[in-house]
Design an enzyme around this catalytic site. Structure first.
Site, short mmCIF file in Angstrom:
data_model
loop_
_atom_site.label_atom_id
_atom_site.label_comp_id
_atom_site.label_asym_id
_atom_site.label_seq_id
_atom_site.Cartn_x
_atom_site.Cartn_y
_atom_site.Cartn_z
N ARG A 123 -8.52 6.81 11.57
CA ARG A 123 -7.88 5.91 10.60
C ARG A 123 -6.36 6.03 10.62
O ARG A 123 -5.66 5.03 10.49
CB ARG A 123 -8.45 6.18 9.20
CG ARG A 123 -8.17 5.07 8.21
CD ARG A 123 -9.01 5.22 6.95
NE ARG A 123 -8.74 6.48 6.25
CZ ARG A 123 -9.35 6.87 5.14
NH1 ARG A 123 -10.31 6.12 4.62
NH2 ARG A 123 -9.04 8.01 4.55
N LYS A 128 -1.42 -6.05 1.51
CA LYS A 128 -1.95 -4.72 1.77
C LYS A 128 -2.51 -4.61 3.18
O LYS A 128 -3.21 -5.47 3.64
CB LYS A 128 -3.06 -4.40 0.77
CG LYS A 128 -3.73 -3.05 1.03
CD LYS A 128 -4.76 -2.77 -0.02
CE LYS A 128 -5.42 -1.43 0.27
NZ LYS A 128 -6.40 -1.52 1.36
N GLU A 144 -11.31 -3.46 -4.67
CA GLU A 144 -11.16 -2.02 -4.84
C GLU A 144 -10.23 -1.75 -6.01
O GLU A 144 -9.75 -2.67 -6.68
CB GLU A 144 -10.59 -1.40 -3.56
CG GLU A 144 -9.22 -1.91 -3.20
CD GLU A 144 -8.68 -1.37 -1.88
OE1 GLU A 144 -9.20 -0.36 -1.39
OE2 GLU A 144 -7.73 -1.97 -1.36
#
Length: 340
Positions: free
Chosen positions: A82, A184, A220
């Site tokens: 990641r 984002k 989220e």
């Protein structure tokens, strides 16, 4: 190694300086051999790219003391993947194969006295990050970088441990506190700071962000993924290409299926179906799972009775199973636990 003399059970989720941190530098197209440092301070030029254009990415994972006394980390290979994916999005050099896990092992081993003892409820939080360090005034990527890892012992992310938290449905997007659009990329949390501070000032623990296009689908919060349990016992999490690909969420889905024999899926979840859910929790590295007691949708309260006083029954089983795997009480799937 003898543990530090700390009241581990009283720790909150905050920074405490430990003995060592890791550093590797990138220059002339290659990463240096990493080293451990004792100085916690970072000295950079005032025009460093990280200051001028926020060219930085980070990760978060934990080191634990298992029931039999080993120090381990949980699925660091996914953190390695990641951080490289995040770095690539910001035109930063990726880390060579094996470097991330080797660096984590080095810094955790060097700070083993700071890894809280088994049963204390605390863990050693590990924060790897990469940043552009040379002076850049034109809008372009840096040429030089630092890969660093700091560690700090921490307690629960949300105060009160398993106390249910209260969330509000945000009017804005995850990374656009002034409603200017969703930018984002899963790289950092800076643009969510306005909203989280505002939420805290109004008595909420977190914000629920909706999809920026239709504002009808759950995405989220500022620092965790959602996990729901339907009234028929199915575990569901939101599916979206704009939310953080949580390692904890992915692990919980597998735990639900393989350890608890539950149906579990990642799918689009609409805000208007949330009131029909039996349980709701927030999941992530820092919190593992924290039960949600209420969601406030502009004055309309959605309550989850099973989680108002404690975790709902399925959320509790998920929490106990995953933490049991992490702490060595339950046998882990192959590759999930890396011993230091």
């Amino acid at each position: 190694m003898e543990k530090k003399n700390i009241d581990w059970g009283s720790l909150g989720f905050g920074y405490m300086e430990t003995d060592y941190r890791y550093l590797s530098t990138y220059k002339d197209g290659k990463w240096s051999e990493g080293e451990l440092l004792t100085d916690p301070n970072v000295v950079l030029n005032e025009c460093a790219c990280v200051f001028q254009y926020a060219q930085t990415v980070f990760e978060g994972l934990k080191a634990y003391t298992t029931e039999d006394g080993r120090i381990v980390t949980f699925r660091p290979d996914l953190n390695a993947e990641r951080i490289n994916a995040s770095a690539a999005k910001l035109k930063m050099p990726t880390l060579p194969d094996g470097m991330f896990i080797d660096a984590v092992k080095q810094v955790v081993k060097a700070n083993s006295a700071w890894v809280p003892p088994y049963g204390s409820g605390a863990t050693l939080y590990v924060r790897p990050y990469i940043m552009g360090t040379n002076a850049v005034i034109g809008v372009k990527p840096a040429d030089e970088y630092q890969f660093r890892i700091l560690t700090t012992p921490v307690g629960p992310y949300f105060k009160g441990g398993a106390k249910p938290i209260t969330i509000r449905v945000s009017d804005y997007d995850r990374a656009a506190p002034n409603g200017t659009g969703n930018i984002k990329a899963g790289l950092n949390y800076a643009m969510s700071l306005y909203n989280i501070v505002d939420a805290h000032e109004k008595g909420f623990d977190e914000n629920m962000y909706l999809d920026p296009k239709t504002r009808t689908k759950v995405e989220e919060t500022g620092g965790a993924n959602f996990l729901f349990v339907t009234k028929d016992g199915k575990v569901v999490t939101p599916k979206s290409n704009s939310i953080l690909p949580s390692i904890t969420r992915r692990s919980l889905i597998q735990v639900a299926k393989d350890y608890l024999g539950l149906e579990a899926e990642e799918r689009e979840i609409y805000l208007d179906e949330v009131a029909d859910m039996a349980e709701c929790g927030l999941c992530g590295t820092a919190a593992v799972i924290s039960p949600v007691g209420k969601i406030n949708d502009h004055g309309k309260e959605i309550c989850f009775p099973s989680g108002m006083e404690e975790m709902g029954p399925i959320t509790k089983k998920l929490y106990d199973t995953l933490t049991g795997i992490q702490m060595g009480r339950i046998e882990a799937p192959e590759g999930w636990i890396v011993e230091i």
